[in-house]
Scaffold this motif. Structure first.
Motif, PDB file in Angstrom:
ATOM      1  N   HIS A 123      31.276  37.200  55.263  1.00 45.79           N
ATOM      2  CA  HIS A 123      31.295  36.754  53.782  1.00 45.79           C
ATOM      3  C   HIS A 123      32.528  36.783  53.137  1.00 45.79           C
ATOM      4  O   HIS A 123      33.371  37.701  53.419  1.00 45.79           O
ATOM      5  CB  HIS A 123      30.208  37.801  53.171  1.00 45.79           C
ATOM      6  N   ALA A 124      32.617  36.056  52.155  1.00 45.82           N
ATOM      7  CA  ALA A 124      33.841  36.207  51.272  1.00 45.82           C
ATOM      8  C   ALA A 124      33.620  35.773  49.931  1.00 45.82           C
ATOM      9  O   ALA A 124      33.041  34.718  49.672  1.00 45.82           O
ATOM     10  CB  ALA A 124      35.107  35.232  51.820  1.00 45.82           C
ATOM     11  N   SER A 125      34.198  36.405  48.811  1.00 43.74           N
ATOM     12  CA  SER A 125      34.152  36.017  47.379  1.00 43.74           C
ATOM     13  C   SER A 125      35.308  34.986  47.161  1.00 43.74           C
ATOM     14  O   SER A 125      34.924  34.125  46.266  1.00 43.74           O
ATOM     15  CB  SER A 125      34.432  37.286  46.537  1.00 43.74           C
ATOM     16  N   ASP A 126      36.458  34.994  47.934  1.00 43.27           N
ATOM     17  CA  ASP A 126      37.139  33.911  47.914  1.00 43.27           C
ATOM     18  C   ASP A 126      37.946  33.727  49.312  1.00 43.27           C
ATOM     19  O   ASP A 126      37.687  34.527  50.137  1.00 43.27           O
ATOM     20  CB  ASP A 126      38.187  34.060  46.750  1.00 43.27           C
ATOM     21  N   LEU A 127      38.689  32.796  49.418  1.00 51.61           N
ATOM     22  CA  LEU A 127      39.382  32.363  50.792  1.00 51.61           C
ATOM     23  C   LEU A 127      40.991  32.765  50.522  1.00 51.61           C
ATOM     24  O   LEU A 127      41.671  31.945  50.102  1.00 51.61           O
ATOM     25  CB  LEU A 127      39.286  30.930  50.956  1.00 51.61           C
ATOM     26  N   GLN A 128      41.260  33.828  51.000  1.00 55.34           N
ATOM     27  CA  GLN A 128      42.466  34.219  50.817  1.00 55.34           C
ATOM     28  C   GLN A 128      43.235  34.489  52.356  1.00 55.34           C
ATOM     29  O   GLN A 128      42.593  34.835  53.260  1.00 55.34           O
ATOM     30  CB  GLN A 128      42.724  35.599  50.139  1.00 55.34           C
ATOM     31  N   CYS A 129      44.426  33.631  52.256  1.00 59.92           N
ATOM     32  CA  CYS A 129      45.309  33.692  53.460  1.00 59.92           C
ATOM     33  C   CYS A 129      45.814  35.223  53.894  1.00 59.92           C
ATOM     34  O   CYS A 129      46.425  35.764  52.870  1.00 59.92           O
ATOM     35  CB  CYS A 129      46.505  32.493  53.323  1.00 59.92           C
ATOM     36  N   PHE A 134      48.204  33.449  49.447  1.00 59.02           N
ATOM     37  CA  PHE A 134      47.542  32.267  48.616  1.00 59.02           C
ATOM     38  C   PHE A 134      46.090  32.336  48.805  1.00 59.02           C
ATOM     39  O   PHE A 134      45.480  32.503  49.964  1.00 59.02           O
ATOM     40  CB  PHE A 134      47.868  31.053  49.559  1.00 59.02           C
ATOM     41  N   THR A 135      45.345  31.986  47.517  1.00 59.13           N
ATOM     42  CA  THR A 135      43.925  32.216  47.707  1.00 59.13           C
ATOM     43  C   THR A 135      43.062  30.933  47.089  1.00 59.13           C
ATOM     44  O   THR A 135      43.623  30.259  46.085  1.00 59.13           O
ATOM     45  CB  THR A 135      43.629  33.332  46.680  1.00 59.13           C
ATOM     46  N   TRP A 136      41.890  30.828  47.539  1.00 62.64           N
ATOM     47  CA  TRP A 136      41.141  29.519  47.054  1.00 62.64           C
ATOM     48  C   TRP A 136      39.722  30.095  46.680  1.00 62.64           C
ATOM     49  O   TRP A 136      39.310  31.071  47.314  1.00 62.64           O
ATOM     50  CB  TRP A 136      41.222  28.569  48.062  1.00 62.64           C
ATOM     51  N   ASN A 137      39.090  29.486  45.744  1.00 60.12           N
ATOM     52  CA  ASN A 137      37.788  29.853  45.516  1.00 60.12           C
ATOM     53  C   ASN A 137      36.895  29.345  46.735  1.00 60.12           C
ATOM     54  O   ASN A 137      37.413  28.204  47.478  1.00 60.12           O
ATOM     55  CB  ASN A 137      37.372  29.385  44.183  1.00 60.12           C
ATOM     56  N   ILE A 138      35.604  29.729  46.544  1.00 55.04           N
ATOM     57  CA  ILE A 138      34.661  29.197  47.758  1.00 55.04           C
ATOM     58  C   ILE A 138      34.618  27.801  47.555  1.00 55.04           C
ATOM     59  O   ILE A 138      33.958  27.113  48.498  1.00 55.04           O
ATOM     60  CB  ILE A 138      33.519  30.040  47.937  1.00 55.04           C
TER      61      ILE A 138
END
Length: 457
Positions: A123-129, A134-138
């Motif tokens: 599970h993730a609230s966002d996609l963070q490297c 660097f971070t992306w929304n789902i």
């Protein structure tokens, strides 16, 4: 290759599947009784198809990017923010459940320096490297770039995570790497129509087991494309399995079926009593512990009728509204479909086995996964998927207790396959000889593979 009535070919003595289905009550729906078969001749295959590094690379370059691959099932990631990581041949894709319960798939690659964004499902609230942050929304849109002052040359639009084409049916989520495959329903036809009849969207993964097999992925897959190996590999199931009665059906380029009847003896044994069939079956053949429980022959009924009635009771206990109309075949027989290239979902009402094969990582090893799908009780939420059990090399499939004695059957299958690979490597004539009818699904599989390698599909 030509359309041909399989009844014109030499067949093992004994009843046909059509003869058996004609006696089933309730009756098998007509659309499921329809047969479709094509004659692929008798030419041998080259053994090097299973051993050559060059052939393996041709598959990687010209087949795998263009097909639909089953990447996940609904019950693995039912809630928003849950995700599944699917890996194959060095490529990695993340499937993410969105806030509206839809699914989007992205390449599992940070657009900064190329690190994998996720190494496992979860599970993730966002996609963070994990490298630089660097971070992306789902939904794949850019959320944050650390030290943004040094990346003014990158727009948000340019940093949107690249999507992978995805589509679903009956709880299965598929991905297509190059985005050019036919619509999924067309690719799978007529399987979606059959599976909707069985309401398989109510199924969930009750058991999930994986193991690396030291054989080419096609060698492993083909072990489940015909039933007649049971005569030597699985002798204990012959009293209740019509292995050589199996009907093989072929549709289009991507789908075929082996329909193997249970509750009847193998033609290799000749006539045996219904009581002997029941005794052989009881406690030793079910796909779940419930189906493997002791069984008593009902007076005035055949073994097949008794076994079908018991499985209808199990289906009825789930609250399934169509249980009383389910034929013996649909609750008992092995409806073993194959979806090119690497998926085999069983049809029927219950319980449904699913096989998936992936090269792991080269032409000499395969990740073999087996799931047993159960049907969720009517009116209740579909349960989450069971956690995958990853067996070590020395651990037998029979060490998994949740599926009764089914694991011992897989141990018999897998015991052959590394030795098949070894034999193919040392083949003196580079030939694999196949039967015309009983191994026609293997011929169909290779005909489709050749079309992809030639750029025809």
């Amino acid at each position: 290759m030509a359309d041909r009535n399989p009844s014109e070919l030499a067949r093992c003595p004994g009843e046909t599947v059509d003869d058996i289905l004609a006696r089933d009550m309730p009756p098998v729906p007509e659309k499921l009784r329809e047969d479709s078969w094509r004659d692929f001749g008798t030419a041998p295959l080259a053994a090097s198809r299973y051993t050559s590094a060059e052939f393996f690379e041709a598959e990687r370059a010209r087949m795998w990017p263009r097909v639909w691959q089953m990447a996940a099932r609904d019950e693995e990631f039912p809630e928003p923010g849950e995700l599944v990581v699917y890996d194959n041949l060095g490529k990695s894709v993340i499937l993410v459940r969105q806030g509206d319960r839809s699914v989007r798939a992205f390449w599992n690659v940070c657009l900064h320096r190329g690190r994998r964004l996720r190494t496992q499902s979860g599970h993730a609230s966002d996609l963070q490297c994990p490298f630089h942050g660097f971070t992306w929304n789902i939904d794949g849109s850019l959320k944050h770039i650390p030290c943004r002052w040094d990346f003014q040359h990158l727009s948000d639009a340019a940093m949107q995570l690249p999507e992978v084409r995805t589509a679903s049916f009956a709880g299965y989520w598929f991905i297509n790497w190059d985005g050019k495959a036919p619509p999924l329903e067309d690719y799978l036809a007529p399987l979606p129509d059959h599976f909707r009849h069985w309401q398989q969207e109510r199924n969930f993964t009750a058991v999930w087991v994986a193991k690396v097999i030291r054989a080419n992925w096609k060698v492993v897959a083909e072990a489940f494309m015909e039933a007649w190996h049971s005569v030597v590999t699985h002798p204990q199931i012959l009293p209740f399995t019509g292995d050589a009665n199996t009907r093989y059906s072929i549709w289009g380029d991507h789908v075929n079926l082996a329909l193997t009847p249970f509750g009847v003896p193998s033609p290799h044994l000749g006539p045996i009593s219904d009581q002997a069939i029941i005794e052989a079956f009881s406690g030793g053949a079910g796909r779940t512990q419930v189906e493997s429980s002791e069984l008593t022959l009902v007076p005035g009924k055949t073994a097949r009728q008794t076994m079908g009635a018991r499985n209808r009771e199990v289906l009825r206990a789930t609250g399934f509204p169509g249980a009383d109309q389910a034929s013996d075949s649909e609750v008992l027989d092995a409806w073993t479909y194959n979806v090119f290239p690497n998926l085999s979902p069983w049809g029927g009402y219950m319980s449904n086995i699913v096989y998936r094969w992936r090269p792991w990582p080269d032409q000499h090893a395969t990740l073999m996964e087996v799931r047993v799908l159960a049907k969720a009780p009517e009116g209740q939420p579909v349960p989450r998927a069971a956690e995958m059990i990853f067996l070590k090399d020395e651990e037998p499939w029979a060490s998994v207790t949740a599926w009764g004695r089914l694991g011992a059957v897989f141990d018999q299958d897998m015991g052959n396959l590394p030795h098949v690979q070894e034999g193919l490597i040392s083949s003196p004539n580079d030939r694999v000889e196949l039967g015309r009818y009983q191994e026609s699904r293997i011929r169909h599989f290779h005909a489709t593979l050749d079309k992809y390698l030639a750029g025809e599909l």
